[in-house]
Write a protein that holds these residues in place. Structure first.
Motif, PDB file in Angstrom:
ATOM      1  N   THR A  54       0.661  -0.846   0.218  1.00 42.19           N
ATOM      2  CA  THR A  54      -0.127   0.088  -0.185  1.00 42.19           C
ATOM      3  C   THR A  54       1.345   1.046  -0.314  1.00 42.19           C
ATOM      4  O   THR A  54       0.603   1.816  -0.878  1.00 42.19           O
ATOM      5  N   MET A  55       1.901   1.412   0.448  1.00 43.23           N
ATOM      6  CA  MET A  55       2.732   2.242   0.757  1.00 43.23           C
ATOM      7  C   MET A  55       4.034   2.469  -0.978  1.00 43.23           C
ATOM      8  O   MET A  55       4.519   3.550  -0.547  1.00 43.23           O
ATOM      9  N   GLY A  56       3.689   1.227  -1.479  1.00 48.58           N
ATOM     10  CA  GLY A  56       4.260   1.579  -2.298  1.00 48.58           C
ATOM     11  C   GLY A  56       6.510   1.325  -2.352  1.00 48.58           C
ATOM     12  O   GLY A  56       7.265   1.974  -3.376  1.00 48.58           O
ATOM     13  N   GLN A  64       8.990   5.265  -6.930  1.00 47.63           N
ATOM     14  CA  GLN A  64       8.143   5.785  -5.607  1.00 47.63           C
ATOM     15  C   GLN A  64       8.387   7.552  -5.261  1.00 47.63           C
ATOM     16  O   GLN A  64       7.080   8.475  -5.495  1.00 47.63           O
ATOM     17  N   ASN A  67       5.755   8.467  -8.412  1.00 45.89           N
ATOM     18  CA  ASN A  67       4.394   8.511  -8.039  1.00 45.89           C
ATOM     19  C   ASN A  67       3.681   9.261  -7.382  1.00 45.89           C
ATOM     20  O   ASN A  67       3.202   9.410  -6.761  1.00 45.89           O
ATOM     21  N   PHE A  68       4.587   9.300  -5.762  1.00 51.00           N
ATOM     22  CA  PHE A  68       4.357  10.854  -4.470  1.00 51.00           C
ATOM     23  C   PHE A  68       3.793  12.589  -5.365  1.00 51.00           C
ATOM     24  O   PHE A  68       3.676  13.170  -5.508  1.00 51.00           O
ATOM     25  N   GLY A  71       1.078  12.127  -7.944  1.00 53.75           N
ATOM     26  CA  GLY A  71      -0.592  11.904  -7.252  1.00 53.75           C
ATOM     27  C   GLY A  71      -0.106  13.019  -6.810  1.00 53.75           C
ATOM     28  O   GLY A  71      -1.875  13.766  -6.142  1.00 53.75           O
ATOM     29  N   ASN A  76      -3.971  13.135  -4.552  1.00 53.32           N
ATOM     30  CA  ASN A  76      -3.922  11.898  -4.127  1.00 53.32           C
ATOM     31  C   ASN A  76      -2.375  11.922  -3.452  1.00 53.32           C
ATOM     32  O   ASN A  76      -1.264  11.774  -3.987  1.00 53.32           O
ATOM     33  N   GLY A  78      -1.476   9.263  -1.176  1.00 50.18           N
ATOM     34  CA  GLY A  78      -0.949   7.780  -0.406  1.00 50.18           C
ATOM     35  C   GLY A  78      -2.507   7.291  -0.623  1.00 50.18           C
ATOM     36  O   GLY A  78      -3.459   7.649  -0.165  1.00 50.18           O
ATOM     37  N   PRO A  86      -7.922   6.539   1.023  1.00 55.48           N
ATOM     38  CA  PRO A  86      -6.608   7.325   1.393  1.00 55.48           C
ATOM     39  C   PRO A  86      -6.707   8.878   1.960  1.00 55.48           C
ATOM     40  O   PRO A  86      -7.974   9.551   3.157  1.00 55.48           O
ATOM     41  N   PRO A 279       2.412   8.597   5.684  1.00 55.07           N
ATOM     42  CA  PRO A 279       1.649   8.768   4.753  1.00 55.07           C
ATOM     43  C   PRO A 279       1.164  10.198   4.995  1.00 55.07           C
ATOM     44  O   PRO A 279       0.937  11.785   4.470  1.00 55.07           O
TER      45      PRO A 279
END
Lengths: 320, 314
Positions: A54-56, A64, A67-68, A71, A76, A78, A86, A279
């Motif tokens: 879930t935390m990638g 990573q 994506n962060f 997102g 988003n 995470g 979410p 997160p």
């Protein structure tokens, strides 16, 4: 001006992206496996694998980071590893509460500090002037949490005139406003002192300028000279402070929300650090930093706009 | 120093030369000669002495628990009462001075040294390095100290060392920016070009000429940053992110006092008074140093309770 705007904006965008990258990298700097630290020593391998997913954390680092950033740009942040919801959906109401508190404190700082400074300058040696110069020293060295604790002690515990804890709800606006008083005063008291001193000295300086003498010679009313001619010019240095004010009030909200047990980003961040809910912490830190950057950006631009002398210097180095 | 000496010869006694410190001792004497400076310096000296000789000042140990006498009010035996575990509040505040200085002084020093180094490099060498450092400074400045603490302390773990690191890191970019801007304006001066054309290396120009010119104004900022560092340190401890209980730290005491604020207000009074004295003393010292360095700035606002001279109005 246009060149300056683009350069200043570009710098802000670069800084926000660098900050996002730093925040994404942070989890990887923890010695050991972050998932194991979150779950504690008794976690089963399945649970650890699930949290890592879930935390990638299984992706390569550059993925990573990407994506962060991608997102976050889409709102988003995470998934909360504990509630599986979410992160963004958990931030809504705290964000709103913190925004209201910050905005009210900002307005309160300016609405009290500037008039105090003007009166102190116009009636030199008067009561207001003496109070501004005497009391400001004590207020200037008191951090927001000290003022907050003293207010809590005096007004809630001893005199019991104001409700101490909680932020109330929007469905009861009067109660909500009542619960805003102490936190907002705790955050703005420093700025009353600071702005009063600043406006006072800058007003005195402007009142001594040649253009004020000229307007007097033209026979303008003293009131017009003071409040329309002089004040406008005396307020320019205040604009330069906006960035500082935003920073102080934002970090002050963390203390004040903890002291008055308000719902808000600061309180949520402290609670999340306790559970190692990274997160959520990461998202809140990003919101605070972005708010600070945007506040500074607006202040810089407004400052340029207000002071025509600065507006003319097209080629000014943005990287100052 | 050599440049300043030359300047003095050129301008002479009558010229409106900027403040000439006559060395560190002369500067210190000028600061102490002002009443505000004297009061500030003696308060700071008093606090430093209190920190060093803390065990001699109070008969109690800051960590000794006495469950029979918790949350007591002030008395002759316990000047500020006792806390939730029966520890003497006054003793803990006196010992808290140690932690406050132990964190504040190194963190400001680290910020000052690293910031000055990076700022000089960015301003004097320029180019890509400059652009990168400016982005680094701006990124770090976007985190107010508490927010930086939120971001880092949960990863670093709360210890004195990591608190020093966080506060130092949050102050550093301000020094970097300032030194960079000053270096930029300093390097445009004729004498720098003259030195270079006479064959002085960049390193020599930086060390011998730019550094002595950009550092003195920073002393003012160092003195004004020490209270900031103390406030942040106590604040982080209050939030539970910094120094941890049972350490006698002002923030830790405030937190314990906050929990028991309904029963006994005395626990929060001690650290608040100590914090205010300490921060005010350093702020006043900074203001006095600024006035000594630049007498121009102190004209209208320095006379706290006196009236403004009529002559200044025109």
């Amino acid at each position: 001006m246009l060149l300056y705007l683009t350069k200043r904006l570009a710098l802000a965008v670069i800084v926000i992206i660098v900050i996002m990258a730093m925040l994404a990298l942070l989890v990887n700097l923890v010695p050991g496996d972050p998932a194991r630290i979150i779950l504690g020593p008794h976690a089963t391998p399945q649970l650890i694998a699930e949290i890592r997913r879930t935390m990638g954390l299984d992706n390569p680092i550059y993925v990573q980071v990407w994506n962060f950033i991608w997102g976050a740009l889409h709102g988003n942040f995470g998934i909360d590893p504990f509630s599986k919801a979410p992160v963004a959906s958990e931030l809504g109401s705290p964000l709103l509460n913190t925004l209201v508190l910050s905005a009210v404190s900002l307005v309160l700082s300016v609405a009290v500090g500037i008039p105090l400074g003007v009166v102190a300058a116009v009636r030199q040696g008067g009561i207001v002037d003496t109070i501004v110069r005497g009391a400001s020293i004590a207020l200037l060295s008191a951090p927001a949490y000290v003022i907050g604790l003293l207010l809590l002690l005096g007004l809630s515990v001893r005199l019991q005139v104001l409700p101490a804890l909680g932020s109330g709800s929007f469905s009861d606006p009067l109660n909500y406003a009542e619960r805003l008083i102490m936190p907002a005063v705790a955050l703005s008291a420093f700025w009353w002192a600071y702005l009063a001193r600043l406006v006072r000295s800058s007003m005195l300086e402007v009142l001594g300028e040649a253009f004020v003498r000229t307007s007097r010679a033209y026979g303008l009313k003293e009131r017009v000279i003071r409040y329309r001619v002089a004040l406008k010019n005396a307020l320019v240095p205040v604009m330069a402070l906006t960035g500082l004010m935003v920073g102080y009030i934002l970090s002050g909200t963390v203390y004040v929300e903890v002291i008055f047990e308000r719902t808000g980003l600061g309180n949520l961040a402290i609670a999340s650090i306790g559970n190692r809910n990274w997160p959520v912490v990461r998202a809140i830190v990003l919101i605070y930093a972005s708010a600070f950057i945007i506040g500074n950006l607006l202040a810089d631009v407004a400052y340029r706009f207000l002071d025509p002398r600065l507006r003319l210097e097209e080629g000014t180095d943005v990287f100052i | 120093m050599s440049v300043q000496a030359t300047q003095q010869v050129l301008v002479g006694e009558a010229g409106a030369a900027p403040y000439e410190p006559r060395g560190m001792v002369g500067f210190a004497r000028d600061v102490v000669r002002r009443p505000a400076g004297a009061v500030a310096v003696s308060l700071i000296a008093l606090l430093v002495l209190a920190a060093i000789f803390a065990p001699l000042i109070t008969p109690y140990n800051p960590d000794t628990i006495n469950v029979a006498n918790t949350l007591a009010g002030p008395s002759l035996r316990h000047l500020l009462g006792t806390d939730s575990l029966g520890r003497d509040n006054f003793t803990r505040v006196v010992f808290g001075t140690r932690i406050a200085l132990e964190v504040a002084l190194p963190s400001v020093l680290v910020a000052f040294v690293v910031g000055t180094g990076l700022g000089l490099a960015a301003g004097y060498l320029g180019g890509m390095l400059d652009k990168v450092l400016v982005v680094v400074f701006d990124s770090l400045i976007s985190f107010p100290a508490v927010i930086l603490g939120l971001a880092l302390l949960s990863f670093l773990g709360p210890s004195v060392k990591s608190v020093v690191f966080v506060i130092g890191l949050s102050l550093m970019p301000y020094y970097g920016r300032l030194i960079r801007a000053q270096t930029l304006s300093e390097r445009k001066n004729q004498y720098v070009k003259a030195q270079r054309s006479l064959g002085a290396s960049r390193g020599r120009v930086l060390r011998k000429h730019i550094l002595p010119n950009v550092v003195p104004p920073l002393l003012v900022i160092v003195s004004m940053d020490i209270p900031t560092a103390i406030i942040t340190e106590a604040g982080l401890a209050f939030l539970g992110l910094g120094v941890q209980p049972p350490t006698p730290d002002w923030g830790v005491i405030l937190d314990d006092g906050f929990v028991n604020i309904g029963t006994s207000p005395w626990e929060i009074i001690g650290p608040i008074v100590a914090l205010l004295i300490m921060t005010t003393a350093f702020t006043v010292l900074g203001e006095t140093m600024r006035d000594v360095l630049d007498p121009r700035q102190r004209l209208p606002r320095r006379r706290l309770f006196g009236r403004k001279l009529a002559a200044l109005d025109d």
